[in-house]
Design a protein around this motif. Sequence first.
Motif, PDB file in Angstrom:
ATOM      1  N   UNK A  79       0.846  -1.199   0.000  1.00 20.73           N
ATOM      2  CA  UNK A  79       0.000   0.000   0.000  1.00 20.73           C
ATOM      3  C   UNK A  79       0.872   1.236   0.000  1.00 20.73           C
ATOM      4  N   UNK A  80       2.062   1.101   0.575  1.00 14.61           N
ATOM      5  CA  UNK A  80       2.935   2.267   0.648  1.00 14.61           C
ATOM      6  C   UNK A  80       3.246   2.837  -0.735  1.00 14.61           C
ATOM      7  N   UNK A  81       3.362   1.967  -1.751  1.00 10.93           N
ATOM      8  CA  UNK A  81       3.564   2.496  -3.103  1.00 10.93           C
ATOM      9  C   UNK A  81       2.305   3.215  -3.589  1.00 10.93           C
ATOM     10  N   UNK A  82       1.142   2.664  -3.234  1.00 15.02           N
ATOM     11  CA  UNK A  82      -0.114   3.320  -3.642  1.00 15.02           C
ATOM     12  C   UNK A  82      -0.213   4.706  -3.008  1.00 15.02           C
ATOM     13  N   UNK A  83       0.169   4.812  -1.735  1.00 18.23           N
ATOM     14  CA  UNK A  83       0.106   6.103  -1.038  1.00 18.23           C
ATOM     15  C   UNK A  83       0.990   7.121  -1.760  1.00 18.23           C
ATOM     16  N   UNK A  84       2.217   6.720  -2.070  1.00 15.56           N
ATOM     17  CA  UNK A  84       3.136   7.624  -2.768  1.00 15.56           C
ATOM     18  C   UNK A  84       2.593   8.011  -4.144  1.00 15.56           C
ATOM     19  N   UNK A  85       2.022   7.033  -4.858  1.00 16.44           N
ATOM     20  CA  UNK A  85       1.517   7.315  -6.209  1.00 16.44           C
ATOM     21  C   UNK A  85       0.345   8.295  -6.192  1.00 16.44           C
ATOM     22  N   UNK A  86      -0.521   8.163  -5.183  1.00 20.66           N
ATOM     23  CA  UNK A  86      -1.657   9.081  -5.102  1.00 20.66           C
ATOM     24  C   UNK A  86      -1.144  10.516  -4.989  1.00 20.66           C
ATOM     25  N   UNK A  87      -0.110  10.716  -4.153  1.00 17.94           N
ATOM     26  CA  UNK A  87       0.485  12.061  -4.069  1.00 17.94           C
ATOM     27  C   UNK A  87       1.055  12.486  -5.418  1.00 17.94           C
ATOM     28  N   UNK A  88       1.831  11.593  -6.041  1.00 22.51           N
ATOM     29  CA  UNK A  88       2.529  11.989  -7.272  1.00 22.51           C
ATOM     30  C   UNK A  88       1.564  12.283  -8.415  1.00 22.51           C
ATOM     31  N   UNK A  89       0.418  11.604  -8.423  1.00 22.42           N
ATOM     32  CA  UNK A  89      -0.552  11.822  -9.507  1.00 22.42           C
ATOM     33  C   UNK A  89      -1.399  13.078  -9.291  1.00 22.42           C
ATOM     34  N   UNK A  90      -1.720  13.380  -8.028  1.00 20.53           N
ATOM     35  CA  UNK A  90      -2.785  14.360  -7.809  1.00 20.53           C
ATOM     36  C   UNK A  90      -2.403  15.602  -7.000  1.00 20.53           C
ATOM     37  N   UNK A  91      -1.217  15.645  -6.403  1.00 14.54           N
ATOM     38  CA  UNK A  91      -0.879  16.812  -5.579  1.00 14.54           C
ATOM     39  C   UNK A  91       0.373  17.490  -6.122  1.00 14.54           C
ATOM     40  N   UNK A  92       0.228  18.757  -6.456  1.00 12.54           N
ATOM     41  CA  UNK A  92       1.323  19.527  -7.033  1.00 12.54           C
ATOM     42  C   UNK A  92       2.323  19.923  -5.925  1.00 12.54           C
ATOM     43  N   UNK A  93       3.602  19.518  -6.063  1.00 13.65           N
ATOM     44  CA  UNK A  93       4.591  19.874  -5.036  1.00 13.65           C
ATOM     45  C   UNK A  93       4.665  21.391  -4.860  1.00 13.65           C
ATOM     46  N   UNK A  94       4.814  21.815  -3.598  1.00 13.80           N
ATOM     47  CA  UNK A  94       4.989  23.243  -3.318  1.00 13.80           C
ATOM     48  C   UNK A  94       3.723  24.062  -3.454  1.00 13.80           C
ATOM     49  N   UNK A  95       2.620  23.434  -3.808  1.00  8.08           N
ATOM     50  CA  UNK A  95       1.383  24.180  -4.023  1.00  8.08           C
ATOM     51  C   UNK A  95       0.193  23.548  -3.287  1.00  8.08           C
ATOM     52  N   UNK A  96       0.019  22.255  -3.488  1.00  9.23           N
ATOM     53  CA  UNK A  96      -1.184  21.606  -2.963  1.00  9.23           C
ATOM     54  C   UNK A  96      -0.994  21.108  -1.533  1.00  9.23           C
ATOM     55  N   UNK A  97      -2.115  20.779  -0.903  1.00  9.05           N
ATOM     56  CA  UNK A  97      -2.061  20.227   0.455  1.00  9.05           C
ATOM     57  C   UNK A  97      -2.989  19.036   0.595  1.00  9.05           C
ATOM     58  N   UNK A  98      -2.765  18.288   1.673  1.00 14.94           N
ATOM     59  CA  UNK A  98      -3.571  17.111   1.978  1.00 14.94           C
ATOM     60  C   UNK A  98      -3.968  17.175   3.442  1.00 14.94           C
ATOM     61  N   UNK A  99      -5.106  16.564   3.772  1.00 16.37           N
ATOM     62  CA  UNK A  99      -5.583  16.576   5.157  1.00 16.37           C
ATOM     63  C   UNK A  99      -5.421  15.194   5.775  1.00 16.37           C
ATOM     64  N   UNK A 100      -4.820  15.161   6.955  1.00 13.87           N
ATOM     65  CA  UNK A 100      -4.747  13.915   7.710  1.00 13.87           C
ATOM     66  C   UNK A 100      -5.339  14.146   9.101  1.00 13.87           C
ATOM     67  N   UNK A 101      -5.739  13.061   9.736  1.00 16.16           N
ATOM     68  CA  UNK A 101      -6.432  13.144  11.031  1.00 16.16           C
ATOM     69  C   UNK A 101      -5.681  12.354  12.096  1.00 16.16           C
ATOM     70  N   UNK A 102      -4.709  12.994  12.746  1.00 14.23           N
ATOM     71  CA  UNK A 102      -3.925  12.273  13.753  1.00 14.23           C
ATOM     72  C   UNK A 102      -4.733  11.992  15.021  1.00 14.23           C
TER      73      UNK A 102
END
Length: 351
Positions: A79-102
Motif C-alpha cells: 500500500x505504501x507504493x499506492x500512497x506515494x503514487x496518489x500524491x505523485x498523480x494528484x498533488x502539485x509539489x509546493x502548491x497543494x495540500x492534503x488533510x490527515x487526522x492524527x
Amino acid sequence: MFRLDDITRSNIKTLVAYSSARDEFNGEASIFLDANENSLGSVLNGYHRYPDPLQKQVKQAVAGLKGVDTAQVFLGNGSDECIDLVYRCFAEPGLDNAIICPPTYGMYEVGAAINGVEVKKVPLSAAFEPDAEAILAACNENTKLIWICSPNNPTGNLVKNETIEKLLSRFRGIVVVDEAYIDFSGEGGSLELLTKYPNLVVLQTFSKAWGLAGLRLGMAFASPGIVRVMNKVKPPYNINEVTQELALQAIAAEAEVRRRVEAIVAERKRLEEALLNIAVVQRVFPSEANFLLVKFDCSTALYNYLLERGIVVRDRSNQPGCGSCLRITVGTESENQALIKAITAFSNRKA
Ligand SMILES: *Cc1c(COP(=O)(O)O)cnc(C)c1O
C-alpha cells in the motif's frame, strides 16, 4: 463536482507512459527476442521473463474476490507504493495540500513530505472519530487529498460510513480510505461506495489479514479513470513475477485465510479480557483490527520491561490522544500468554 482532469497534475495529464516490450507485444509467439531478457534462462530455472506490467491475472482474481470490476483495481508494491503514487498523480509539489487526522498511520505524512505537499492536521475527536465538518472547513482550493484510515492505526476503530460519505459528497478532491485492517472488522468497508463516488480511493493490502507482509502487495480500488492515471505513473514492472504467482496461490486458499482471520479476532477478544484484569491497565480501546491500543500506568517503563524480556510492542505514547499508550499486535495464543504473564509480573512488581 469532482472532475478527474481538474485534480490531476498537469505534467501527469500530458505524460506519455513508458511503453515496455511487454506492453507492445503480449500475444502468443515462440521466440521472444524483444526485451533483452537472458535467453539462456536463470540459475533458478525461471523468472527470466519480465512480469505482466498490468498484472491481469492477479487483478481478475482480486476483482472476483472483492466484487469489483478489474478496471477498478490497481496493484502496488505494498500500500505504501499506492500512497506515494496518489500524491505523485494528484498533488502539485509546493502548491497543494492534503488533510490527515492524527493519530493515524505515519506514511500519509511521510508521503506528503517526500512529495513536497503540505499537510493540514485535523485531529480525531477524543473518541478517535474524524470530524467531517472540521475537515471540510480546513479545505481550501489547493486541498487535493483527504486521508481516512478505517479501522484506524493506531486506535483500532472504524470510521462511520456517514462521515466518509459526507466527505465524498462535499469534497472536490480525492478521499482515500485506507482499509488495511478491514478484514478483521465486522464491516464490509467502503468498496460498495465506488460506483457512487468517482473521487473515492480505497486501499487494502495483502500484508495483514492475508499474512503476506513480506510479499509487498497492496491494492487500490478506484474509478477506472483514477486507475488509468496511476498506471501511467507507476514503474512498469512494479509487481514482480514471484509476488504475482504467490498472490494467485493465496487467493485460491481464501477459505483458509478467513479461518485464520477469525482465529485472530477470537484471540483479540481473549487478549483484551486478560489485559483488563491487570492493575496497570487503565484502558483497552475497542479494536476492529489485529492489534489493541492499551493505556497503561507507566507505559514507558513497561515498554522497556517487555523489551528486556524479548517482547517488542509499539510505543505510541507520543501520538496525539495516545498518552501512555502502547499498541500491541495480537499474537499467537502462546505469545499472548507470555505477554500477559510479563505485564502481570510488571504490575505486581510495582505494587
Ligand atoms: C500496515 C498498514 C498498511 C500496509 O502497508 P503495506 O505497504 O501494504 O504493507 C497500510 N496502511 C495502514 C494504516 C497500515 O497500518
